[in-house]
Write an enzyme that holds these catalytic residues in place. Structure first.
Site, PDB file in Angstrom:
ATOM      1  N   HIS A  83    -119.703  36.844 -23.129  1.00  0.00           N
ATOM      2  CA  HIS A  83    -120.296  36.691 -21.795  1.00  0.00           C
ATOM      3  C   HIS A  83    -119.235  36.655 -20.700  1.00  0.00           C
ATOM      4  CE1 HIS A  83    -120.089  32.128 -22.206  1.00  0.00           C
ATOM      5  NE2 HIS A  83    -119.977  32.188 -20.884  1.00  0.00           N
ATOM      6  N   ASP A 213    -120.467  35.073 -29.752  1.00  0.00           N
ATOM      7  CA  ASP A 213    -120.158  35.281 -28.324  1.00  0.00           C
ATOM      8  C   ASP A 213    -118.644  35.474 -28.118  1.00  0.00           C
ATOM      9  OD1 ASP A 213    -120.012  35.305 -25.589  1.00  0.00           O
ATOM     10  OD2 ASP A 213    -121.180  33.466 -25.282  1.00  0.00           O
ATOM     11  N   SER A 646    -115.827  28.366 -20.844  1.00  0.00           N
ATOM     12  CA  SER A 646    -116.282  29.512 -21.626  1.00  0.00           C
ATOM     13  C   SER A 646    -115.064  30.330 -22.007  1.00  0.00           C
ATOM     14  CB  SER A 646    -117.215  30.379 -20.790  1.00  0.00           C
ATOM     15  OG  SER A 646    -118.439  29.748 -20.642  1.00  0.00           O
TER      16      SER A 646
HETATM   17  N1  ASP Z   1    -122.158  28.498 -21.378  1.00  0.00           N
HETATM   18  C1  ASP Z   1    -121.424  27.859 -20.379  1.00  0.00           C
HETATM   19  C2  ASP Z   1    -121.155  28.698 -19.195  1.00  0.00           C
HETATM   20  O1  ASP Z   1    -121.899  29.532 -18.911  1.00  0.00           O
HETATM   21  C3  ASP Z   1    -120.310  27.046 -20.818  1.00  0.00           C
HETATM   22  C4  ASP Z   1    -120.651  25.642 -20.489  1.00  0.00           C
HETATM   23  O2  ASP Z   1    -121.034  25.396 -19.347  1.00  0.00           O
HETATM   24  O3  ASP Z   1    -120.606  24.810 -21.369  1.00  0.00           O
HETATM   25  O4  ASP Z   1    -120.216  28.576 -18.480  1.00  0.00           O
END
Ligand code: ASP
Length: 765
Positions: A83, A213, A646
């Site tokens: 992502h 991911d 991330s």
């Molecule tokens: N999945 C998260 C993000 O989009 C990571 C997190 O906030 O823990 O940044």
């Protein structure tokens, strides 16, 4: 003249925070070294962060400004989340070559894909400059500014470094951060989205999780090792450190740490602000994003081209949308408002009883500050939601709109006009292929009423207000009018005029309502909201600084970790599950079995590549299976993380890479405001799944061979084991260690492969 803030935040003991709460400044790790070692760490603070020799910090970069990545080979190979690389993966995708869908693996360095604008920033050093800044502050703002400038100038002179002085703990502490940014970062590998984004929005922020991911990039430098713009002359970076990758893996209870660039937390905000977040801000923002997602999701499902064009935009909107929903649930569940209110009352009482007169009004002051800030905070958030996350056309009109004015302005020379027209044309060539006017018009119509209804009195831009009143609340008609009458709605004519540098033609179209809307929306924000918001937030921050000083005085044995501010931090915990709700227990890891259980052929979120299914069904795990023969996919830890983490590496007790942080559980999303050590868990991809996908699924074995794989068991390295040599750069001792590890891994892999083959031949699976 300002009074110097008193520096109270020596890091002594960590009694006020729960064991794994906190995002620690790498230069101050000595204070938590003992605690980390008690939890199992075999390294020293100096092994993690050193300015005298290579250390773990030399393998960590801020990736593209918003994420983290780590260096995992001696040729600058970078690991981050799928992502985080999503925008780049999308930018190299087309209907003919759909790498979002099919994945991408460069089989040689020549095949790696360049990404102009993408950067990888290393930290050279972090230095506490609080004393210098605060004594300059005693002499006034100008002296403080001059001190900041002279510190950064001295740190960068004669180097290719950048430097900045950043405030921590609401201005109570300052650090000089010296960085080195590489600008040639190429895409090396990405699994198909059906692996990298497996589970889509349904599984985002959710446990159990089965998402691979990850994506791989590579940093290139000039031949002399310095940062350089993308060029064929460049060579793979020779890093000061790269993380060995653990095939030994991680087990329940094992020490883990996450090293990266957490974006923003709000640990200390007052109860009134938490209440506002829960009752006002989050519900409004959630409502606006729900409305736009309904339109975008339907369009993406209906058409493949739109699916590709909107992939990154949709994810950007959906991510925080779902987080806020979970955050509200958690904050309410924990009674955070009441809890904070009580803590404030306690503090006020203690201030009085201890005769700390200079802080006697601080709790009340903060409540007043927040009341004064509230309408501006709302107007600002709504502007962001509407302008940056709502219909795209407003942003585009604001970016491109000046060309119409220039076209008609006689004082603008033709050459100036032509140059700007060329710029706008090139931006338009980037914008229109991913833009669908009917989708955007739908988003406008769906979000506009929510925006207008929530905007505090007097803050909406005048054009929006009068359209809203004149249109008697018919957003579809307002949108149809605006889009239908605009040259920007469909780029064909606009781009033709730009291409022809046709001043007259552009001038004729200057009277475009969308351009006026865009300009007024952004102007009214800058005039009515931004400046005053800044002043009021600034005043509140000053009192927040006093509030933290008061906390430090009243609770002198406690530590108050500084809120995340996109600077490098270390957070540590263990691999552990949780029991976040009644009768719900989260096991700490997921396996390939769960991937197959979730598999729904043809589904937009849960489909999988056929070869992946076949290999998983055959349990073709190669050397990546755990001791029980399972292929681990994701795992949980009690590391305190947030957005920006991330892509951060999860590192074990001996400094080896065991996982890749990418998310938190639904019940943990409150942790930006309130961390709970029993409940809050971050989610990581197990490195063995990353290796398996790269090697066995994708056949990009050369990338795995480029890494330094290790089977090292942190529990069995012995008391005198040392990871780093003593010299500068990569020490000899470490290099020898690496070679042994490589050999050992190869031997073990062969053995396991053979075992497997024998089992299969004997009729097993
Ligand atoms: N999945 C998260 C993000 O989009 C990571 C997190 O906030 O823990 O940044």
């Amino acid at each position: 003249m300002k009074a110097a803030a008193v520096v109270l935040f020596s890091l002594i003991g960590i009694s006020s925070v729960q064991a794994t709460e906190g995002m620690w400044i790498p230069a101050l790790l000595k204070a938590v070294e003992g605690d980390m070692q008690d939890m199992g760490l075999k390294l020293t603070a100096e092994d993690i962060y050193s300015i005298n020799r290579s250390s773990l910090k030399d393998a960590i970069v801020q990736f593209g400004g918003g994420c983290t990545a780590s260096v995992i080979s001696d040729q600058g190979l970078l690991l981050t989340n799928h992502h985080c690389g999503y925008g780049q993966i999308q930018s190299h995708s087309s209907l003919e070559r759909d790498i979002l869908k099919n994945g991408f693996w460069a089989m040689s360095m020549e095949e790696e894909l360049t990404n102009p604008g993408l950067t990888a920033m290393f930290i050279v050093r972090i230095e506490d400059v609080t004393e210098s800044i605060q004594s300059a502050r005693m002499e006034g703002d100008d002296a403080e500014k001059a001190m900041r400038e002279s510190l950064t100038a001295a740190a960068t002179e004669g180097t290719d470094y950048d430097a900045v002085v950043r405030d921590f703990l609401y201005g109570n502490q300052q650090f000089l951060i010296v960085t080195r940014t590489f600008k040639d970062v190429r895409l090396v590998g990405a699994p198909p989205s059906s692996i990298g984004k497996f589970g889509g929005d349904t599984d985002n922020w959710v446990w159990p999780r089965h998402t691979g991911d990850f994506s791989l990039f590579r940093i290139y430098s000039a031949p002399d090792g310095s940062p350089a713009e993308p060029s064929e002359e460049n060579v793979p970076l020779d890093p000061a450190h790269h993380l060995p990758v653990s095939v030994h893996g991680v087990d329940e209870g094992d020490f883990t740490m996450v090293f990266g660039f957490p974006g923003r937390t709000e640990r200390y905000i007052p109860s009134a602000q938490v209440e506002h977040l829960i009752d006002e801000l989050n519900p409004t923002r959630i409502g606006m994003r729900t409305a736009s997602l309904e339109v975008i999701n339907a369009a993406m499902l209906a058409d493949d081209g739109t699916r590709i064009a909107y992939a990154a935009k949709q994810s950007r909107i959906a991510n925080a949308w779902k987080k806020w929903i979970g955050q509200n649930e958690g904050l309410i569940d924990f009674g955070t408002v009441t809890e904070k209110r009580q803590a404030q009352v306690e503090l006020a009482k203690a201030i009085r009883s201890q005769g700390l007169d200079e802080y006697s009004t601080v709790v009340g002051d903060l409540a007043k500050d927040f009341e004064a800030l509230k309408p501006y905070l709302e107007a600002r958030s709504l502007f962001i939601e509407w302008f940056y996350y709502g219909p795209e056309i407003l942003r585009w009109a604001a970016e491109a709109g000046d060309i119409f004015e220039m076209a008609g302005d006689k004082s603008v020379a033709d050459s100036t006009f032509d140059a700007r027209a060329a710029e706008v044309l090139s931006a338009a060539e980037g914008f229109y292929p991913d833009y669908r006017n009917t989708v955007d018009e739908g988003v406008f119509a769906a979000v506009f009423p929510l925006y207008m209804e929530a905007m505090p009195e007097g803050f909406a831009p005048a054009v929006a207000q009068s359209a809203w009143e004149g249109g008697k609340g018919d957003p579809k008609a307002i949108a149809a009018d605006l889009y239908g009458g605009s040259i920007l709605d469909d780029g064909t004519e606009f781009m033709a005029l730009l291409e022809a540098r046709d001043r007259k033609g552009l001038k004729k179209r200057a009277d475009d309502a969308l351009i006026t809307w865009a300009r007024e929306t952004s102007d009214s924000y800058w005039v009515k909201v931004r400046e005053e918001y800044g002043k009021r937030q600034g005043a509140m921050d000053e009192n927040m600084g006093r509030y933290l000083q008061a906390l430090g005085k009243v609770y002198p044995d406690s530590t108050f970790w500084p809120d995340a501010n996109s600077t490098l931090r270390l957070t540590y915990g263990r691999m552990e599950g949780s029991e976040p709700r009644d009768a719900v227990s989260y096991k700490p890891f997921s396996t390939a079995r769960g991937v197959l259980d979730k598999y729904v052929p043809g589904d937009a979120e849960f489909d999988l590549p056929e070869e992946l299914v076949a290999k998983l069904r055959a349990e073709e795990y190669g050397p990546y299976a755990d001791a029980d023969g399972n292929l681990r996919v994701c795992f949980l830890g009690s590391n305190h993380t947030t957005g920006g983490n991330s892509g951060s590496p999860a590192i074990n007790a001996t400094g080896d890479l065991v996982g890749l942080n990418f998310d938190r559980t639904w019940e943990s999303t409150m942790s930006d405001v309130r961390f709970d050590a029993d409940r809050c868990r971050n989610i990581m991809v197990d490195m063995r799944y990353v290796l398996w996908v790269t090697d066995i699924y994708a056949g990009a074995t050369h990338l795995v061979q480029e890494m330094t794989l290790t089977e090292r068991d942190p529990d069995n390295v012995g008391p005198n084991w040392r990871p780093f040599g003593t010299g500068t750069g990569m020490g000899r001792g470490y290099e020898q260690d690496e070679q042994e590890l490589r050999d050992e891994f190869r031997r073990r892999s062969m053995e396991r492969m053979q075992e497997r083959r024998q089992r299969m031949e004997a009729g097993g699976n």
